[in-house]
Design a protein around this motif. Structure first.
Motif, mmCIF file in Angstrom:
data_model
loop_
_atom_site.group_PDB
_atom_site.id
_atom_site.type_symbol
_atom_site.label_atom_id
_atom_site.label_comp_id
_atom_site.label_asym_id
_atom_site.label_seq_id
_atom_site.Cartn_x
_atom_site.Cartn_y
_atom_site.Cartn_z
ATOM 1 N N SER A 26 0.301 -1.467 -0.282
ATOM 2 C CA SER A 26 -0.078 0.474 0.044
ATOM 3 C C SER A 26 0.669 1.527 0.539
ATOM 4 O O SER A 26 0.359 2.365 -0.134
ATOM 5 C CB SER A 26 -0.882 -0.061 1.607
ATOM 6 O OG SER A 26 0.016 -0.170 2.169
ATOM 7 N N ARG A 27 2.147 0.634 0.944
ATOM 8 C CA ARG A 27 2.873 2.170 0.907
ATOM 9 C C ARG A 27 4.303 1.764 0.365
ATOM 10 O O ARG A 27 4.867 0.400 0.510
ATOM 11 C CB ARG A 27 2.924 2.912 2.055
ATOM 12 C CG ARG A 27 1.157 3.480 2.547
ATOM 13 C CD ARG A 27 0.858 4.199 3.659
ATOM 14 N NE ARG A 27 1.698 3.182 4.838
ATOM 15 C CZ ARG A 27 2.762 2.924 6.041
ATOM 16 N NH1 ARG A 27 3.417 3.899 5.257
ATOM 17 N NH2 ARG A 27 2.488 2.223 6.926
ATOM 18 N N ARG B 90 4.027 -0.713 -2.708
ATOM 19 C CA ARG B 90 3.979 0.195 -2.973
ATOM 20 C C ARG B 90 4.555 0.713 -4.593
ATOM 21 O O ARG B 90 3.947 0.180 -5.541
ATOM 22 C CB ARG B 90 3.459 1.627 -2.842
ATOM 23 C CG ARG B 90 2.786 2.608 -3.930
ATOM 24 C CD ARG B 90 2.465 4.167 -3.083
ATOM 25 N NE ARG B 90 1.281 4.744 -4.606
ATOM 26 C CZ ARG B 90 -0.304 4.504 -3.680
ATOM 27 N NH1 ARG B 90 -0.422 4.332 -2.762
ATOM 28 N NH2 ARG B 90 -0.527 5.151 -4.207
ATOM 29 N N ALA B 91 5.704 1.134 -4.810
ATOM 30 C CA ALA B 91 7.102 1.039 -5.397
ATOM 31 C C ALA B 91 6.987 0.227 -6.388
ATOM 32 O O ALA B 91 6.871 -0.904 -8.197
ATOM 33 C CB ALA B 91 7.963 2.193 -5.450
ATOM 34 N N ALA B 92 7.293 -1.378 -6.217
ATOM 35 C CA ALA B 92 7.143 -2.632 -6.617
ATOM 36 C C ALA B 92 6.543 -3.215 -6.996
ATOM 37 O O ALA B 92 5.956 -3.399 -8.241
ATOM 38 C CB ALA B 92 7.925 -3.534 -5.306
ATOM 39 N N ALA B 93 4.772 -2.535 -6.736
ATOM 40 C CA ALA B 93 3.737 -3.305 -7.848
ATOM 41 C C ALA B 93 3.355 -2.479 -8.542
ATOM 42 O O ALA B 93 3.438 -2.774 -9.840
ATOM 43 C CB ALA B 93 2.576 -2.670 -6.581
ATOM 44 N N SER C 246 -3.741 0.010 5.236
ATOM 45 C CA SER C 246 -4.570 1.298 4.519
ATOM 46 C C SER C 246 -4.404 1.541 3.512
ATOM 47 O O SER C 246 -3.946 1.091 2.110
ATOM 48 C CB SER C 246 -2.765 1.673 4.280
ATOM 49 O OG SER C 246 -1.934 2.425 5.046
ATOM 50 N N LYS C 247 -6.268 0.913 3.750
ATOM 51 C CA LYS C 247 -7.430 0.465 2.504
ATOM 52 C C LYS C 247 -7.174 1.745 0.967
ATOM 53 O O LYS C 247 -7.331 0.630 0.577
ATOM 54 C CB LYS C 247 -8.219 0.450 2.859
ATOM 55 C CG LYS C 247 -9.308 -0.773 2.083
ATOM 56 C CD LYS C 247 -10.201 -0.766 2.439
ATOM 57 C CE LYS C 247 -11.617 -1.593 1.092
ATOM 58 N NZ LYS C 247 -12.490 -1.521 1.631
ATOM 59 N N GLY C 248 -7.373 2.576 1.538
ATOM 60 C CA GLY C 248 -7.694 3.424 0.542
ATOM 61 C C GLY C 248 -6.123 3.462 -0.312
ATOM 62 O O GLY C 248 -6.278 3.470 -1.663
ATOM 63 N N ALA C 249 -5.473 3.911 -0.272
ATOM 64 C CA ALA C 249 -3.712 3.876 -0.454
ATOM 65 C C ALA C 249 -3.259 2.255 -1.420
ATOM 66 O O ALA C 249 -2.929 2.729 -2.496
ATOM 67 C CB ALA C 249 -2.418 3.492 0.601
ATOM 68 N N ILE D 236 -3.382 2.541 -5.812
ATOM 69 C CA ILE D 236 -1.913 1.996 -6.376
ATOM 70 C C ILE D 236 -2.938 1.392 -7.369
ATOM 71 O O ILE D 236 -2.528 0.865 -8.667
ATOM 72 C CB ILE D 236 -0.811 1.638 -5.412
ATOM 73 C CG1 ILE D 236 0.294 0.984 -6.495
ATOM 74 C CG2 ILE D 236 -1.397 0.371 -4.761
ATOM 75 C CD1 ILE D 236 1.161 2.530 -7.043
ATOM 76 N N CYS D 237 -3.536 0.557 -7.124
ATOM 77 C CA CYS D 237 -4.250 -0.487 -8.224
ATOM 78 C C CYS D 237 -4.878 -0.033 -8.896
ATOM 79 O O CYS D 237 -4.983 -0.496 -10.107
ATOM 80 C CB CYS D 237 -5.304 -1.113 -7.297
ATOM 81 S SG CYS D 237 -6.065 -2.776 -7.809
#
Ligand code: NAP
Length: 243
Positions: free
Chosen positions: A10-11, A15-18, A35-38, A42-43
Motif C-alpha cells: 500500500s505504501r 507500492r513502488a514494487a507493485a 491502509s485500504k485507501g492507499a 495504487i491498484c
C-alpha cells in the motif's frame, strides 16, 4: 503471465514494487493491512495504465489470515510465481532495555514471522511446479546492527538467516530465495526524521543522498527475473555504499 504477491504494497517500497512489476507485465497481488485507501489508489493507477492488479487485506503476522489471502490470490490470479516479503515495521528508536516484551513480540511478529507465514503458504505449490522466487526485504541494520535499533536489527538479521537457510532447502526444488537489504530509503518509515537529521545522515552515505523506493523496486524486479536465475541465498544491499 506471472503472478507476484507483494506484502505491504500500500505504501513505500512495496507500492513502488507493485507499480514496477505491473509495468513489467506481472499480475500484481497488492497486500495491505491498515491502509485500504492507499492500496486501492495504487491498484486503480495500475489498472488505468493497462496493468492487472487486485488488493488483498491481511495482517501478515496472522497466519490464518495469510492462508486465506493466499487462497484468494490463487483463486483470482492463479498460482503465485513470485513472493515479495516486504511488509515491515520499525519501532521508534530507543535503548533495548526500554522496550517491553510486547514490543519485542510485535516487531518479530510482523518483520520475520509474517515472512515465514507467507512463505509457508506459497511454498507447496512452488515445489509442485518446481519453480518460484521468494524475495525477502531485510535491512542493512540486519547486517551491521544499529545502536538504538536492537529489535529491528535483530528481526532483520533473522530475515537473512531465514533467507540463506530456506534457499538451501528449496534449491533442489528449483526455487530461489534471496534478500534485499535497503539502506536509508525515502518512505513513510523515515518521515519522523527532520530535514536536518536527513542531511546529517546523507553525509555518511558515499552516494551522498537518500535512496528511493523505485531504486529498491528495480532490485526486487531483477532478483525476480530470469537474469537472476543462478542467484540464491544472497543478500543484495541497496544503500548508496553505506556499509
Ligand atoms: P512504509 O512506507 O512504512 O510501508 C510499510 C508497508 O508495510 C505498508 O504498506 C504497510 O501496510 C505494510 N505493513 C506493515 N505492517 C503490516 C502487517 N502486519 N501486515 C501487512 N502489511 C503490513 O515502509 P517501507 O520503508 O516501504 O518499508 C518496506 C520494507 O523495507 C520493510 O520491511 C522495511 O523494514 C524495509 N526497509 C525500509 C528501509 C527504509 O529506509 N525505508 C530501510 C531498510 C529496510 P499498511 O499501511 O496497509 O498497514
Amino acid at each position: 503471465m506471472k503472478t507476484v504477491l507483494i506484502t505491504g504494497a500500500s505504501r513505500g517500497i512495496g507500492r513502488a514494487a507493485a507499480k514496477r512489476f505491473a509495468k513489467q507485465g506481472y499480475n500484481v497481488a497488492i497486500n495491505y493491512c491498515k491502509s485500504k485507501g492507499a492500496a486501492e489508489s495504487i491498484c486503480d493507477e495500475i489498472r488505468q495504465n493497462g496493468g492487472r492488479a487486485s488488493i488483498f487485506c491481511a495482517d501478515v503476522a496472522d497466519n490464518s489470515r495469510v492462508q486465506e489471502m493466499i487462497e484468494a490470490v490463487e483463486c483470482e490470479m492463479g498460482t503465485i510465481d513470485v513472493l515479495i516479503n516486504n511488509a515491515g515495521i520499525a519501532p521508534k528508536q530507543g535503548l533495548f532495555t526500554d522496550f517491553s516484551e510486547n514490543d519485542v513480540e510485535s516487531v518479530f511478529a510482523t518483520n520475520i514471522f509474517g515472512m515465514m507465514n507467507c512463505a509457508r503458504a506459497v511454498i507447496p505449490k512452488m515445489v509442485s511446479k518446481k519453480s518460484g522466487k521468494i524475495i525477502n526485504v531485510s535491512s542493512i541494520w540486519g547486517i551491521c546492527g544499529g545502536s538504538c535499533e536492537v529489535l529491528y536489527s535483530s528481526a532483520k538479521a533473522a530475515v537473512i538467516g531465514f533467507t540463506k537457510s530456506l534457499a538451501k532447502e528449496l534449491a533442489p526444488s528449483g526455487i530461489t530465495v534471496n534478500a534485499v537489504a535497503p539502506g536509508f530509503i525515502d518512505t513513510d518509515m523515515n518521515s519522523h526524521l527532520s530535514e536536518e537529521d536527513k542531511k546529517l545522515f546523507c553525509e555518511d552515505i558515499p552516494l551522498q543522498r537518500i535512496g528511493t523506493a523505485e531504486e529498491v523496486a528495480e532490485t526486487l524486479l531483477f532478483l525476480a527475473s530470469d537474469s537472476a536465475s543462478y542467484i540464491t541465498g544472497q543478500v543484495l544491499t541497496v544503500d548508496g555504499g553505506l556499509i
